[in-house]
Design a protein around this motif. Structure first.
Motif: not given
Length: 142
Positions: A108-115, A117-129
């Protein structure tokens, strides 16, 4: 006849028979002595055999008791090993589920990174947390 009176011949025959009888009695007496000596040895041998049989019976009883104790100990250890095996299988299954979740989050994080790119660090960070929080709670529960 040859001049020997009949009485002398009879007495000579009786004397020869008496000598043969005495000789036979002597041989028989020796055999009886050996038989009595063998009888005493046989009694001792039977007494030793009875003692050995009693010792063997006692040893068999102790071996049976040891076998029962070993069987009980082995059964207890087998049951404990079975419980540990089941617990290990549960941990492996939980780990597999956790790995699948991590793989889904990663995809999901890789898929959202491709779609996005601006919001990716926040979503990935929250998912990892969230993932770290779940791992901590599971670790504390185990």
């Amino acid at each position: 006849m040859s001049g020997l009176p009949f009485g002398v011949l009879v007495e000579a025959a009786v004397a020869v028979l008496l000598l043969v009888t005495i000789g036979y009695c002597t041989v028989l007496n020796q055999r009886l002595k050996r038989l009595h000596a063998d009888k005493d040895q046989m009694r001792q041998m039977v007494a030793d055999l009875v003692g050995a049989t009693n010792l063997a019976n006692q040893a068999i009883k102790e071996l049976k008791q040891s076998a029962v104790e070993a069987d009980l100990t082995l059964n207890a250890r087998l049951e404990e090993a079975e419980r540990f095996g089941i617990e290990l299988a549960n941990h492996v299954n939980a780990g597999t589920v956790l790995m699948e979740r991590i793989a889904k989050i990663t995809s999901v994080a890789r898929h959202s990174q491709a779609i996005e790119p601006v919001e990716q660090p926040n979503k990935v960070q929250s998912a990892l947390e969230q993932l770290s929080a779940r791992v901590r709670t599971r670790g504390a529960a185990a």
